[in-house]
Design a protein around this motif. Structure first.
Motif, PDB file in Angstrom:
ATOM      1  N   GLY A  17       5.528  -3.011   3.105  1.00  0.00           N
ATOM      2  CA  GLY A  17       6.212  -4.177   3.647  1.00  0.00           C
ATOM      3  C   GLY A  17       7.405  -4.588   2.813  1.00  0.00           C
ATOM      4  O   GLY A  17       8.443  -5.002   3.352  1.00  0.00           O
ATOM      5  N   GLY A  71      -2.322  -7.506   6.144  1.00  0.00           N
ATOM      6  CA  GLY A  71      -2.868  -6.542   7.103  1.00  0.00           C
ATOM      7  C   GLY A  71      -3.487  -5.342   6.414  1.00  0.00           C
ATOM      8  O   GLY A  71      -4.554  -4.857   6.808  1.00  0.00           O
ATOM      9  N   VAL A 107       3.154 -10.067   5.025  1.00  0.00           N
ATOM     10  CA  VAL A 107       2.516  -9.726   6.302  1.00  0.00           C
ATOM     11  C   VAL A 107       1.771  -8.394   6.211  1.00  0.00           C
ATOM     12  O   VAL A 107       0.593  -8.302   6.571  1.00  0.00           O
ATOM     13  CB  VAL A 107       3.561  -9.691   7.433  1.00  0.00           C
ATOM     14  CG1 VAL A 107       2.980  -9.113   8.700  1.00  0.00           C
ATOM     15  CG2 VAL A 107       4.086 -11.098   7.684  1.00  0.00           C
ATOM     16  N   LEU A 108       2.441  -7.363   5.740  1.00  0.00           N
ATOM     17  CA  LEU A 108       1.785  -6.056   5.666  1.00  0.00           C
ATOM     18  C   LEU A 108       0.767  -5.976   4.530  1.00  0.00           C
ATOM     19  O   LEU A 108      -0.190  -5.209   4.620  1.00  0.00           O
ATOM     20  CB  LEU A 108       2.821  -4.946   5.545  1.00  0.00           C
ATOM     21  CG  LEU A 108       3.668  -4.716   6.801  1.00  0.00           C
ATOM     22  CD1 LEU A 108       4.608  -3.543   6.593  1.00  0.00           C
ATOM     23  CD2 LEU A 108       2.818  -4.502   8.016  1.00  0.00           C
ATOM     24  N   SER A 143       8.814 -11.368   3.126  1.00  0.00           N
ATOM     25  CA  SER A 143       8.050 -11.553   4.371  1.00  0.00           C
ATOM     26  C   SER A 143       7.275 -10.291   4.734  1.00  0.00           C
ATOM     27  O   SER A 143       6.105 -10.355   5.118  1.00  0.00           O
ATOM     28  CB  SER A 143       8.991 -11.924   5.514  1.00  0.00           C
ATOM     29  OG  SER A 143       9.686 -13.103   5.208  1.00  0.00           O
TER      30      SER A 143
END
Length: 130
Positions: free
Chosen positions: A78, A26, A22-23, A18
């Protein structure tokens, strides 16, 4: 099969995945943005000679270079951060009674893991580490 039933490993794997997604996303957006801004700025230098066509060309080039770099670095951060956080929360529930204790514990675990990686990388390259 024994590892697959370990709750700490499961939480660590899900959190790492996860965090990387997500990172990584981003980081990709941030790398694209910064790459395009820097590329456009560099394109200003030869703009007089190229009638301004160097500005969008180098902005696109900067974005093309910045996107994968941002994605890789964001995903790596991440992956490690999510994995350490997931493992710490499940493996050490006594430390997660308050959010402040949890944050301190995750920070210590991340620092320990980072030091371990630095020693392994320096040792694998023939270098000496402090």
């Amino acid at each position: 099969l024994e590892l697959a039933s370990d709750k700490a490993l499961q939480a660590s794997a899900v959190s790492a995945f996860s965090g990387a997604v997500v990172l990584g996303a981003g980081g990709g957006v941030l790398g694209l943005t910064i790459g395009m801004v820097v590329g456009g700025a560099v394109g200003l230098i030869p703009a007089v000679f190229t009638f301004g066509l160097s500005i969008p060309a180098l902005a696109i080039l900067g974005g093309v270079v910045g996107f994968p770099i941002g994605t890789v670095f964001g995903g790596a951060v991440g992956l490690v951060g999510g994995g350490v956080t997931g493992y710490t929360i499940i493996a050490k529930p006594e430390l997660t009674s308050s959010s402040l204790d949890c944050a301190k514990c995750v920070k210590e675990a991340a620092c320990t893991y980072t030091d371990y990686l630095l020693v392994r990388i320096a040792g694998g390259t023939g270098s000496t580490s402090d």
